[in-house]
Design a protein around this motif. Structure first.
Motif, PDB file in Angstrom:
ATOM      1  N   GLU A  39       0.910  -1.282   0.070  1.00  0.00           N
ATOM      2  CA  GLU A  39      -0.101   0.203  -0.034  1.00  0.00           C
ATOM      3  C   GLU A  39       0.970   1.100   0.008  1.00  0.00           C
ATOM      4  O   GLU A  39       2.039   1.039   0.485  1.00  0.00           O
ATOM      5  CB  GLU A  39      -0.807  -0.022   1.313  1.00  0.00           C
ATOM      6  N   ARG A  40       0.226   2.414  -0.535  1.00  0.00           N
ATOM      7  CA  ARG A  40       1.101   3.501  -0.610  1.00  0.00           C
ATOM      8  C   ARG A  40       0.218   4.658  -0.097  1.00  0.00           C
ATOM      9  O   ARG A  40      -0.837   4.744  -0.650  1.00  0.00           O
ATOM     10  CB  ARG A  40       1.817   3.782  -1.801  1.00  0.00           C
ATOM     11  N   ASP A  41       0.408   5.603   0.753  1.00  0.00           N
ATOM     12  CA  ASP A  41      -0.131   6.750   1.293  1.00  0.00           C
ATOM     13  C   ASP A  41       0.591   7.973   1.271  1.00  0.00           C
ATOM     14  O   ASP A  41       1.394   8.192   2.435  1.00  0.00           O
ATOM     15  CB  ASP A  41      -1.105   6.263   2.645  1.00  0.00           C
ATOM     16  N   GLY A  42       0.804   8.732   0.349  1.00  0.00           N
ATOM     17  CA  GLY A  42       1.852   9.801   0.410  1.00  0.00           C
ATOM     18  C   GLY A  42       3.373   9.182   0.632  1.00  0.00           C
ATOM     19  O   GLY A  42       3.980   8.283  -0.220  1.00  0.00           O
ATOM     20  N   HIS A  43       4.021   9.595   1.591  1.00  0.00           N
ATOM     21  CA  HIS A  43       5.229   9.285   1.933  1.00  0.00           C
ATOM     22  C   HIS A  43       5.327   7.828   2.838  1.00  0.00           C
ATOM     23  O   HIS A  43       6.524   7.598   3.236  1.00  0.00           O
ATOM     24  CB  HIS A  43       6.255  10.231   2.401  1.00  0.00           C
ATOM     25  N   GLU A  44       4.208   7.291   3.022  1.00  0.00           N
ATOM     26  CA  GLU A  44       4.006   6.004   3.785  1.00  0.00           C
ATOM     27  C   GLU A  44       3.901   4.664   2.850  1.00  0.00           C
ATOM     28  O   GLU A  44       3.012   5.083   2.146  1.00  0.00           O
ATOM     29  CB  GLU A  44       3.078   6.393   5.020  1.00  0.00           C
ATOM     30  N   TRP A  45       4.615   3.896   3.213  1.00  0.00           N
ATOM     31  CA  TRP A  45       4.496   2.649   2.444  1.00  0.00           C
ATOM     32  C   TRP A  45       4.262   1.500   3.540  1.00  0.00           C
ATOM     33  O   TRP A  45       4.737   1.466   4.321  1.00  0.00           O
ATOM     34  CB  TRP A  45       5.849   2.351   1.478  1.00  0.00           C
ATOM     35  N   ILE A  46       3.426   0.613   3.031  1.00  0.00           N
ATOM     36  CA  ILE A  46       3.386  -0.763   3.686  1.00  0.00           C
ATOM     37  C   ILE A  46       4.007  -1.721   2.555  1.00  0.00           C
ATOM     38  O   ILE A  46       3.576  -1.865   1.648  1.00  0.00           O
ATOM     39  CB  ILE A  46       1.891  -0.956   3.994  1.00  0.00           C
ATOM     40  N   ILE A  47       5.104  -2.358   3.357  1.00  0.00           N
ATOM     41  CA  ILE A  47       5.841  -3.379   2.593  1.00  0.00           C
ATOM     42  C   ILE A  47       5.910  -4.653   3.183  1.00  0.00           C
ATOM     43  O   ILE A  47       5.675  -4.633   4.361  1.00  0.00           O
ATOM     44  CB  ILE A  47       7.202  -3.140   2.247  1.00  0.00           C
ATOM     45  N   GLN A  48       5.758  -5.707   2.464  1.00  0.00           N
ATOM     46  CA  GLN A  48       5.829  -7.139   2.931  1.00  0.00           C
ATOM     47  C   GLN A  48       7.101  -7.729   2.461  1.00  0.00           C
ATOM     48  O   GLN A  48       7.412  -7.921   1.182  1.00  0.00           O
ATOM     49  CB  GLN A  48       4.726  -7.952   2.338  1.00  0.00           C
ATOM     50  N   LEU A  49       7.887  -8.115   3.396  1.00  0.00           N
ATOM     51  CA  LEU A  49       9.299  -8.775   3.214  1.00  0.00           C
ATOM     52  C   LEU A  49       8.891 -10.341   2.659  1.00  0.00           C
ATOM     53  O   LEU A  49       8.106 -10.907   3.179  1.00  0.00           O
ATOM     54  CB  LEU A  49      10.172  -8.917   4.475  1.00  0.00           C
ATOM     55  N   ASN A  50       9.801 -10.652   1.692  1.00  0.00           N
ATOM     56  CA  ASN A  50       9.742 -12.158   1.545  1.00  0.00           C
ATOM     57  C   ASN A  50      10.298 -13.061   2.644  1.00  0.00           C
ATOM     58  O   ASN A  50      10.981 -12.386   3.529  1.00  0.00           O
ATOM     59  CB  ASN A  50      10.548 -12.180   0.343  1.00  0.00           C
ATOM     60  N   GLU A  51      10.143 -14.213   2.792  1.00  0.00           N
ATOM     61  CA  GLU A  51      10.536 -14.997   3.841  1.00  0.00           C
ATOM     62  C   GLU A  51      11.970 -15.176   3.958  1.00  0.00           C
ATOM     63  O   GLU A  51      12.190 -14.903   5.139  1.00  0.00           O
ATOM     64  CB  GLU A  51       9.993 -16.468   3.568  1.00  0.00           C
ATOM     65  N   GLN A  52      12.533 -14.905   3.013  1.00  0.00           N
ATOM     66  CA  GLN A  52      14.016 -15.257   3.138  1.00  0.00           C
ATOM     67  C   GLN A  52      14.650 -13.898   3.652  1.00  0.00           C
ATOM     68  O   GLN A  52      15.910 -13.794   4.139  1.00  0.00           O
ATOM     69  CB  GLN A  52      14.640 -15.663   1.751  1.00  0.00           C
ATOM     70  N   THR A  53      14.112 -12.871   3.053  1.00  0.00           N
ATOM     71  CA  THR A  53      14.789 -11.429   3.258  1.00  0.00           C
ATOM     72  C   THR A  53      14.810 -10.929   4.850  1.00  0.00           C
ATOM     73  O   THR A  53      13.564 -11.066   5.410  1.00  0.00           O
ATOM     74  CB  THR A  53      14.203 -10.332   2.587  1.00  0.00           C
ATOM     75  N   SER A  54      15.930 -10.404   5.332  1.00  0.00           N
ATOM     76  CA  SER A  54      15.757  -9.985   6.646  1.00  0.00           C
ATOM     77  C   SER A  54      15.686  -8.513   6.662  1.00  0.00           C
ATOM     78  O   SER A  54      15.796  -7.907   5.542  1.00  0.00           O
ATOM     79  CB  SER A  54      17.240 -10.245   7.359  1.00  0.00           C
ATOM     80  N   VAL A  55      15.417  -7.894   7.788  1.00  0.00           N
ATOM     81  CA  VAL A  55      15.136  -6.334   7.670  1.00  0.00           C
ATOM     82  C   VAL A  55      16.419  -5.863   7.496  1.00  0.00           C
ATOM     83  O   VAL A  55      16.254  -4.824   6.587  1.00  0.00           O
ATOM     84  CB  VAL A  55      14.477  -6.104   9.196  1.00  0.00           C
ATOM     85  N   ASN A  56      17.325  -6.021   7.933  1.00  0.00           N
ATOM     86  CA  ASN A  56      18.617  -5.502   7.740  1.00  0.00           C
ATOM     87  C   ASN A  56      19.110  -5.520   6.298  1.00  0.00           C
ATOM     88  O   ASN A  56      19.207  -4.630   5.727  1.00  0.00           O
ATOM     89  CB  ASN A  56      19.760  -6.197   8.474  1.00  0.00           C
ATOM     90  N   GLU A  57      18.805  -6.591   5.614  1.00  0.00           N
ATOM     91  CA  GLU A  57      19.220  -6.929   4.178  1.00  0.00           C
ATOM     92  C   GLU A  57      18.468  -5.746   3.397  1.00  0.00           C
ATOM     93  O   GLU A  57      18.947  -4.919   2.408  1.00  0.00           O
ATOM     94  CB  GLU A  57      18.693  -8.039   3.651  1.00  0.00           C
ATOM     95  N   MET A  58      16.929  -5.636   3.658  1.00  0.00           N
ATOM     96  CA  MET A  58      16.372  -4.802   2.879  1.00  0.00           C
ATOM     97  C   MET A  58      16.747  -3.121   3.205  1.00  0.00           C
ATOM     98  O   MET A  58      16.705  -2.434   2.244  1.00  0.00           O
ATOM     99  CB  MET A  58      14.771  -4.908   3.342  1.00  0.00           C
ATOM    100  N   LEU A  59      16.752  -3.051   4.509  1.00  0.00           N
ATOM    101  CA  LEU A  59      17.154  -1.551   4.875  1.00  0.00           C
ATOM    102  C   LEU A  59      18.372  -1.043   4.018  1.00  0.00           C
ATOM    103  O   LEU A  59      18.654  -0.037   3.220  1.00  0.00           O
ATOM    104  CB  LEU A  59      17.347  -1.283   6.434  1.00  0.00           C
ATOM    105  N   THR A  60      19.547  -2.113   4.081  1.00  0.00           N
ATOM    106  CA  THR A  60      20.699  -1.837   3.223  1.00  0.00           C
ATOM    107  C   THR A  60      20.587  -1.360   2.039  1.00  0.00           C
ATOM    108  O   THR A  60      21.131  -0.736   1.421  1.00  0.00           O
ATOM    109  CB  THR A  60      21.883  -3.003   3.572  1.00  0.00           C
ATOM    110  N   GLN A  61      19.634  -2.297   1.112  1.00  0.00           N
ATOM    111  CA  GLN A  61      19.515  -2.044   0.006  1.00  0.00           C
ATOM    112  C   GLN A  61      18.736  -0.856  -0.291  1.00  0.00           C
ATOM    113  O   GLN A  61      19.168   0.031  -1.354  1.00  0.00           O
ATOM    114  CB  GLN A  61      18.205  -3.078  -0.524  1.00  0.00           C
ATOM    115  N   LEU A  62      17.742  -0.374   0.587  1.00  0.00           N
ATOM    116  CA  LEU A  62      17.088   0.765   0.135  1.00  0.00           C
ATOM    117  C   LEU A  62      18.031   1.952   0.456  1.00  0.00           C
ATOM    118  O   LEU A  62      18.078   2.918  -0.259  1.00  0.00           O
ATOM    119  CB  LEU A  62      15.833   1.055   1.452  1.00  0.00           C
TER     120      LEU A  62
END
Lengths: 435, 310
Positions: free
Chosen positions: B247-270
């Protein structure tokens, strides 16, 4: 402390402390007493100064018309109706009767009582009776042998009472037994209805207020039901006791207020054709007291209380069962009450039979069968009932109560927490007879 | 040892299974939530625990012993969903009466009632009649009569229904206090936000069966969907293979991580993609969501009416 006792206490106090309880308990006897006093007052005072002018053209009636306090005959010489009418207006007399010359009072003849006010049936009969009696005397006299007075003829009248003696026991008056039996039967009938419906409404109140579930989480349904039944029963006994005491006290006060009442009663009775002898009256009072002594009043009163409570317990359990089956709708209550009302009304019918035939088969059955015995047995008791029948009847009543209490408790247990649609008889049957 | 243990409890009515093989246990001093949609069998279950109904099958153990209605009833305070008091009775008398029925002697009952009335600022009500009370006031009175005899186990069926926020809080506070003082509290409700606030443990029943049992946190973890709320100041975020945008609401996003992805990995990517992250947190499912999901999941939410054949 026993929980049932706490419940009894609340059920009792919450009703006794109500204003309506005080009002009905104290005011009802006063009201009934006041009503009686009023009737007596008017019957004593109302018509004691009836003055009747008699213009007798035949001259036969003079000194033959009996005067009493309530009716005074005055013989007048005046023959002109217009003048007599005038005297009515002047309130010298209440009415006048003109006996035309040559009037012989044959069958079909009539006299006219002229009055400016309405004449009641009682007054009319009083005057009629006296005039007829006067003519009787006038005609009787020539038939009598010389030296025989009418008084002497009167004294030949016989007035004996037939007393019924059963199996060599004490003699009693059937009429008295009838009245006593009827009164106690009616009282029990009213007790069953009044206090029975009181139990039913109490249970309905608990159910519709939803207080039942709170209660059931603290006490057993059986305790709640019995507490209610016994508490209201205690209210009934207290109420009856107060009524009894009040009515007796007022009854004793009655002669104080109306000392002339007794004399009046004697006079009125005395002038009845059936009882020419005024001296008979004190005999009547004596007979009443004798009857009271003869019939074992103590025993009847004791059994009254027993049947009062027994019958109440038996029926109130059933009323409680009905109350717990009803939801909000009072019409449902009417419908469900019907099967319980049936035996009560049925008892009433048997009672009237039993009063006329106290030892008949129907009366015997009715006075043993627990659903009808409280009413029917009370009606039979003043006639005298063999001891074994009383014992059997009470034993059956006790068993009957245990039966209805058991049945009601089982229906109650389920019904008190059932909301929604009104249960059918079939469902209630299932509540009672399945686990 | 569990204060209350319910084993394979069953209660069948002619047309339906009101409670169908429910087991659970409640630890002493805990606040236990019994959840379920309308008609799930909550009230029937509570009535069996309080000894109002006999179960068709199964056992209720209190302190490891079989439940004895005669004596154990005194250790339980039960507030039914359908509130009810004698309308014509004075409030003080009524509270004393109910306390006496729970086994308190009269003088002690009076003292207790006075104490509680003071606590709830109800002293002036003593000789009022119940019919003169508002609904909320009646609720408070009902609560007082339930806990007056200091029961070890307090069972409240929908305790907050019909209360305004102020009184609702008051009761909530009392529930906390009672639990702290050692009482065990079971309450049923279908209002989830309250459950999240106060319950230690919940079970969820539907159509007479238990479909969920556990601590509130555990249950949430169990039903989480790896959803996260991400706040940035950029208009666009690069979609990489590690997550999907729900979902997206302006500058707020709701994202769903894949099972294998860790939070750290995703944040590093971003961060590597020059996304300016302002906020980030995990979205745990609310009990409400879990509730609806589970209840809807097990076919239709409410029982269907069946013709009465009995």
């Amino acid at each position: 402390m026993n929980k049932t006792y706490i419940i009894i206490q609340r059920e009792f106090l919450s009703r006794v402390q109500k204003k309506t309880f005080v009002l009905t308990t104290i005011l009802l006897p006063l009201l009934i007493f006041g009503f009686y006093a009023l009737i007596i007052y008017f019957s004593v005072k109302g018509n004691d100064d009836l003055k009747v002018a008699v213009a007798d053209h035949t001259g036969l009636l003079k000194d033959k018309l009996e005067n009493s306090e309530s009716v005074q005959f005055t013989f007048v010489e005046e023959k002109d109706p217009a003048v007599l009418q005038q005297s009515l207006k002047e309130r010298k007399y209440n009415g006048y009767i003109i006996v035309p010359a040559g009037f012989t009072a044959q069958k079909g003849d009539s006299l006219v009582y002229a009055s400016n006010s309405n004449v009641g049936l009682m007054t009319k009969e009083k005057i009629e009776r006296r005039i007829n009696k006067a003519y009787e005397k006038i005609r009787l006299q020539p038939l009598l042998a010389p030296g025989v007075s009418i008084k002497a003829v009167d004294s030949t009248r016989a007035e004996i009472a037939l007393q019924v003696s059963k199996e060599g026991g004490k003699s009693g008056s059937t009429g008295f037994a009838y009245v006593l039996g009827f009164a106690s039967g009616i009282l029990i009938y009213m007790v069953l209805l009044i206090y029975g419906t009181m139990v039913m409404r109490g249970v309905m109140e608990e159910k519709t207020n939803r207080v039942a579930e709170v209660m059931i989480s603290s006490v057993k349904p059986y305790q709640l039901m019995m507490g209610k039944i016994l508490g209201i029963g205690a209210v009934g006994i207290v109420q009856f006791f107060i009524w009894g005491v009040l009515i007796m006290a007022l009854q004793m006060l009655l002669p104080l207020f109306f000392p002339e009442m007794v004399d009046q009663a004697i006079q009125q009775q005395g002038s009845m054709p059936a009882m020419t002898n005024a001296a008979q009256q004190p005999g009547m009072l004596q007979e009443l007291t004798k009857n009271l002594n003869n019939t074992n009043i103590g025993m009847i009163a004791g059994l009254f209380i027993l049947y009062f409570f027994g019958g109440y317990l038996l029926y109130s359990a059933l009323f409680a069962a009905v109350g717990c089956a009803v939801n909000e709708d009072p019409q449902d209550a009417q419908q469900l009450m019907f099967p319980i009302m049936m035996p009560i009304i049925f008892s009433f019918v048997i009672m009237t039979q039993a009063l006329n035939n106290p030892d008949g088969g129907l009366a015997l059955f009715g006075s043993l069968f627990p659903l009808t015995s409280p009413i029917v047995m009370m009606a039979r008791l003043p006639y005298g009932v063999p001891g074994w029948q009383i014992f059997l009847s009470i034993a059956l009543l006790a068993l009957g109560f245990l039966g209805t209490a058991w049945l009601a408790a089982r229906i109650y247990r389920t019904g008190i927490l059932m909301y929604g649609k009104k249960p059918t008889w079939k469902e209630m049957w299932k509540w009672a007879f399945t686990k | 040892m569990a204060l209350l243990e319910v084993q394979h409890l069953k209660k069948y009515y002619a047309t339906q299974k009101a409670v169908d093989d429910v087991s659970f246990s409640v630890q002493p001093g805990s606040i236990f939530g019994l959840l379920g949609p309308n008609g799930a069998g909550k009230t029937t279950l509570l009535r069996m625990i309080t000894g109002i109904f006999y179960p068709d099958e199964g056992n209720v153990l209190l302190d490891g012993r079989p439940f004895q209605a005669e004596t154990d009833i005194l250790r339980i305070g039960y507030m039914p969903e359908e509130r009810g008091l004698y309308k014509k009775m004075k409030i003080g008398d009524q509270a004393v009466y109910l306390a006496q029925l729970k086994g308190l002697p009269r003088d002690k009952a009076i003292a207790k009632v006075k104490e509680w009335f003071e606590k709830f600022e109800m002293q002036s009500w003593w000789s009022k009649k119940v019919e003169d009370l508002s609904k909320g006031m009646g609720q408070k009175l009902q609560f007082v009569t339930t806990v007056l005899h200091e029961p070890g186990l307090i069972i409240l069926d929908e305790p907050f229904s019909g209360l305004d926020p102020v009184n609702s809080n008051l009761i909530k506070e009392e529930i906390f206090k009672l639990a702290k003082a050692g009482s065990t509290i079971i309450f049923s409700t279908h209002r989830m936000e309250q459950v999240e606030e106060i319950c230690d443990q919940i079970i969820l029943i539907n159509k007479g069966r238990k479909i969920l049992d556990g601590k509130v946190d555990t249950v949430k973890q169990q039903f989480k969907e790896n959803l996260y709320l991400l706040q940035t100041d950029s208009e666009q975020i690069p979609v990489t293979h590690g997550f999907t945008i729900k979902e997206r609401d302006g500058h707020e996003w709701i994202i769903q991580l894949n099972e294998q992805t860790s939070v750290n990995e995703m944040l590093t990517q971003l961060i590597a993609n020059n996304v300016n992250i302002k906020g980030f947190n995990e979205i745990l499912p609310s009990l409400n969501d879990i509730f609806i999901r589970l209840v809807n999941g097990s076919q239709s939410a409410s029982r269907q009416f069946q013709p009465v054949t009995a």
